[in-house]
Design an enzyme around this catalytic site. Structure first.
Site, mmCIF file in Angstrom:
data_model
loop_
_atom_site.group_PDB
_atom_site.id
_atom_site.type_symbol
_atom_site.label_atom_id
_atom_site.label_comp_id
_atom_site.label_asym_id
_atom_site.label_seq_id
_atom_site.Cartn_x
_atom_site.Cartn_y
_atom_site.Cartn_z
ATOM 1 N N GLN A 80 0.854 -1.186 0.156
ATOM 2 C CA GLN A 80 0.098 0.111 0.227
ATOM 3 C C GLN A 80 1.040 1.290 -0.165
ATOM 4 O O GLN A 80 2.056 1.357 0.135
ATOM 5 C CB GLN A 80 -0.940 0.277 1.383
ATOM 6 C CG GLN A 80 -1.901 -1.080 1.033
ATOM 7 C CD GLN A 80 -3.037 -0.895 2.136
ATOM 8 O OE1 GLN A 80 -3.019 -1.357 3.177
ATOM 9 N NE2 GLN A 80 -3.851 0.123 2.042
ATOM 10 N N HIS A 81 0.315 2.335 -0.214
ATOM 11 C CA HIS A 81 0.577 3.787 -0.004
ATOM 12 C C HIS A 81 1.615 4.281 -1.167
ATOM 13 O O HIS A 81 1.851 5.493 -1.123
ATOM 14 C CB HIS A 81 1.269 4.077 1.235
ATOM 15 C CG HIS A 81 0.366 3.638 2.340
ATOM 16 N ND1 HIS A 81 -0.848 3.758 2.460
ATOM 17 C CD2 HIS A 81 0.741 2.517 3.198
ATOM 18 C CE1 HIS A 81 -1.266 3.243 3.595
ATOM 19 N NE2 HIS A 81 -0.488 2.421 4.074
ATOM 20 N N ASP A 141 -2.468 -4.893 0.032
ATOM 21 C CA ASP A 141 -2.068 -6.091 0.727
ATOM 22 C C ASP A 141 -2.586 -6.636 1.926
ATOM 23 O O ASP A 141 -3.033 -7.933 2.146
ATOM 24 C CB ASP A 141 -0.390 -6.118 1.083
ATOM 25 C CG ASP A 141 -0.036 -4.930 1.856
ATOM 26 O OD1 ASP A 141 -0.761 -4.158 2.262
ATOM 27 O OD2 ASP A 141 1.319 -4.702 2.112
#
Length: 483
Positions: free
Chosen positions: A77-78, A238
């Site tokens: 992520q991110h 995830d």
């Protein structure tokens, strides 16, 4: 080449920080047919082309996709993938564990207040989030920031590439899902809308963003030159992918020990925690996934093993030879800064070091206990927001260590189930691909992989409380230490 059968197959991808894994399963039974993997380069920023090369290598290692009907991508992520108007990657992607944006996060919170951010997006920005990396880009690389025409996350970008896009590709074809969008810092998981005002506040101008797809929607078709037969699902972040792979439902809490440490729970209601300890993410089914993340996961054990010159299995054996509580030795394992609590510039610390606590066994157990205490802090934060805990699942690479499994119930304060080893993120992506292929309202039911149960008795509970009390004292020293 693997044997081909008439059954319908689906593929799931886990493009994580360290590697890319591909699993291929029977869409109906969930049976694992074959798999492949490839490594990613280390670092906190990466050229996304490495992910694409690794995905293609992992697909080849898994025997290809010629007989696969659908695929979905789970990913870290991110991470900020900044694209120009021609679909070119402008700079290496800044990953979730790149803490250079810590000051940008603090500035964004100060500008609006933590309550306003929690109300708007479910979360308070920290250095991990995409929105903070965009502010960092605007401040430190203004020429690059001015070129940004679209922002994608790692799994969004890989889905786009699977559909045949890339340099020169259509930015309007970018797709994502609720779970990954909820980790950007500029999407509201309750309304389902982007908060473009927050995006503009960070970057300085508006850009194209991936369309957010429903969990069971077809996101795209495969590259017509290579995989034109493929249906592509929306994918997932995830943690949401792992929850789907484990078939988690309300009351289930996953404690994941990977590169980071993550405590997440499936919930029917959104979280909006103004303290910032709990991120109010969405899951991959239409519900919510309140989550607390630590920056320090399995690498705590890896680092101590390196210090002691032992393997990870040997570290686990050593840890079980030391007494509970390590005779007062405490490791606060903020080796890469920390996110829960939000201390991006913090460093680790050993407390209670005396001649009798300098043995390898004491140091090994301090690493295990410190790692679990950090995760227990995350579990406490979730409970404080109203999350019900009925079952704790211990997953991730760190869960393979016997010492972690045996000490977890006492320190976490709950009995623990350890599912059979598996690639849960990739499995969740494969389950989503089967769901999209079936076109049903709910995800297909696949057999439970089986779990190993670790009970919590009164003695372990009391010992765990004592360990956590000493850890809290040591942690306070770190909190009070000048930055």
């Amino acid at each position: 080449m693997p044997s081909r059968t008439a059954r319908t197959l689906v593929a799931g991808v886990d493009s994580s920080t360290q590697s890319c894994k591909v699993v291929i399963r029977d869409a109906v039974t969930g049976e694992r047919v074959r798999s492949g993997r490839a490594s990613h380069p280390d670092g906190t920023e990466v050229d996304p082309e490495h992910w694409w090369s690794a995905l293609q290598a992992a697909i080849a290692d898994a025997g290809g996709l010629e007989d696969v009907a659908a695929i979905a991508v789970g990913g870290q992520q991110h991470g900020m993938v900044a694209l120009d108007a021609h679909g070119q990657v402008i700079r290496p992607a800044m990953l979730w564990n790149d803490t250079r944006s810590a000051q940008a996060a603090a500035d964004l919170v100060e500008e609006l207040g933590s309550r306003a951010w929690a109300d708007a997006t479910g979360s308070v920005p920290v250095a991990s989030y995409t929105v903070t990396k965009l502010r960092w880009l605007a401040e430190h690389e203004p020429d690059n920031a001015a070129r940004v025409a679209a922002v994608a996350l790692p799994h969004d970008w890989l889905t786009w590439r699977l559909a045949g896009h890339g340099p020169g590709g259509d930015l309007r074809a970018l797709r994502t899902d609720r779970s990954d969008a909820s980790g950007t810092g500029y999407w509201d998981p309750v309304s389902g809308d982007y908060r473009r005002d927050l995006l503009v506040r960070a970057l300085g101008h508006d850009v194209a963003l991936p369309q957010v797809c429903a969990p069971n929607a077809i996101a795209a078709q495969g590259d017509p030159q290579r995989w034109g037969h493929l249906i592509i699902g929306p994918g997932a972040g995830d943690n949401a992918g792992a929850a789907l792979g484990l078939a988690m439902s309300a009351g289930d809490v996953a404690v994941s020990i990977g590169t980071s440490g993550v405590v997440s729970a499936v919930s029917p209601v959104p979280a909006r925690d103004a303290s910032g300890l709990v991120s109010g993410f969405a899951d991959a089914t239409g519900a919510y996934l309140p989550l607390a993340c630590t920056l320090n996961g399995a690498r705590v054990g890896e680092s101590m093993a390196r210090i002691l010159g032992v393997s990870l299995p040997q570290l686990s054996e050593l840890a079980l030879q030391a007494p509970a509580g390590c005779d007062g030795l405490v490791l606060v394992p903020y080796l890469e800064g920390e996110r829960t609590p939000n201390l991006p510039t913090a460093t680790g610390a050993l407390h209670g070091l005396r001649l009798e606590t300098t043995s390898p066994a004491h140091l090994a157990r301090a690493a295990v206990e410190g790692l679990l205490c950090g995760l227990a802090d995350g579990l406490d934060a979730l409970v404080a927001t109203g999350v019900d805990v009925e079952r704790v699942l211990l997953i991730g690479g760190g869960a393979r260590a016997e010492a972690l499994r045996r000490l977890a119930p006492g320190i976490l304060g709950a009995a623990v189930d350890v599912p059979a080893p598996g690639e849960y993120v990739a499995d969740g992506a494969a389950r989503q691909a089967a769901w999209v292929l079936a076109g049903t309202a709910t995800a297909p039911e696949w057999p439970d992989p089986g779990t190993e149960h670790y009970t919590l008795d009164d003695s372990a509970r009391l010992t765990g409380q004592s360990v956590r009390a000493r850890y809290a004292v040591a942690r306070q020293h770190v909190l009070n230490r000048p930055s």
